[in-house]
Write a protein that holds these residues in place. Structure first.
Motif, PDB file in Angstrom:
ATOM      1  N   UNK A 101      30.406  -9.104  57.466  1.00 36.85           N
ATOM      2  CA  UNK A 101      29.700  -9.270  56.087  1.00 36.85           C
ATOM      3  C   UNK A 101      28.144  -9.473  56.456  1.00 36.85           C
ATOM      4  N   UNK A 102      28.039 -10.613  57.481  1.00 39.18           N
ATOM      5  CA  UNK A 102      26.762 -11.019  57.963  1.00 39.18           C
ATOM      6  C   UNK A 102      26.113  -9.804  58.547  1.00 39.18           C
ATOM      7  N   UNK A 103      26.682  -8.964  59.525  1.00 37.33           N
ATOM      8  CA  UNK A 103      26.014  -8.087  59.985  1.00 37.33           C
ATOM      9  C   UNK A 103      25.679  -6.815  59.004  1.00 37.33           C
ATOM     10  N   UNK A 104      26.511  -6.635  58.033  1.00 36.60           N
ATOM     11  CA  UNK A 104      26.238  -5.885  56.879  1.00 36.60           C
ATOM     12  C   UNK A 104      24.989  -6.041  56.260  1.00 36.60           C
ATOM     13  N   UNK A 105      24.601  -7.247  55.876  1.00 37.27           N
ATOM     14  CA  UNK A 105      23.501  -7.769  55.248  1.00 37.27           C
ATOM     15  C   UNK A 105      22.403  -7.665  56.003  1.00 37.27           C
ATOM     16  N   UNK A 106      22.462  -8.022  57.408  1.00 38.03           N
ATOM     17  CA  UNK A 106      21.305  -7.945  58.335  1.00 38.03           C
ATOM     18  C   UNK A 106      20.773  -6.518  58.330  1.00 38.03           C
ATOM     19  N   UNK A 107      21.816  -5.746  58.509  1.00 37.14           N
ATOM     20  CA  UNK A 107      21.653  -4.088  58.614  1.00 37.14           C
ATOM     21  C   UNK A 107      21.025  -3.577  57.419  1.00 37.14           C
TER      22      UNK A 107
END
Length: 135
Positions: free
Chosen positions: A49-55
């Motif tokens: 989820x963190x990676x998805x938000x940053x992306x």
């Protein structure tokens, strides 16, 4: 880890993952089961989820850059006050690209356990961002 080492961990995440876009390095800074205490709408749990938000943010603001304004660390927690800037080049939360430059302030409190962020709580000036985008 010492409070200073915890601050450096957070600065490393901001530099490597957010500013430089090395999403694969996110696991070097955050636990696989990291808990976002105030998730973005629709954010999936954990590191994914963190990676998805940053992306998503980097897609909408390709030149996004975060600056650490100040940090306070005590025990296993780090408070980081930041400002991020970028140019709105793709849809973001339903707002089509405006090509406007934005500057957004906020704070995040991270709790570190075993050398990685275990939980995080971010507060950003989303109202100010949307105002700058003309929404």
């Amino acid at each position: 880890m010492t409070p200073d080492q915890n601050k450096q961990l957070i600065r490393g995440f901001i530099d490597q993952v957010i500013n430089q876009g090395h999403l694969d390095a996110a696991g070097d800074y955050m636990a696989e089961d990291v808990v976002e205490l105030e998730p973005f709408p629709g954010q999936q749990p954990g590191l994914a989820g963190v990676k998805e938000v940053v992306q998503g943010m980097r897609s909408a603001f390709r030149d996004m850059h975060w600056t650490v304004e100040e940090q306070i660390a005590e025990g296993d927690k780090v408070l980081t006050r930041f400002t991020w800037t970028g140019t709105h080049e793709a849809s973001f939360f339903g707002v089509p690209a405006t090509h406007r430059k934005v500057s957004v302030g906020g704070m995040v409190i991270d709790r570190i356990e075993a050398g990685k962020v275990q939980d995080t709580r971010i507060q950003m000036d989303v109202f100010g961002l949307m105002r700058q985008l003309g929404a």
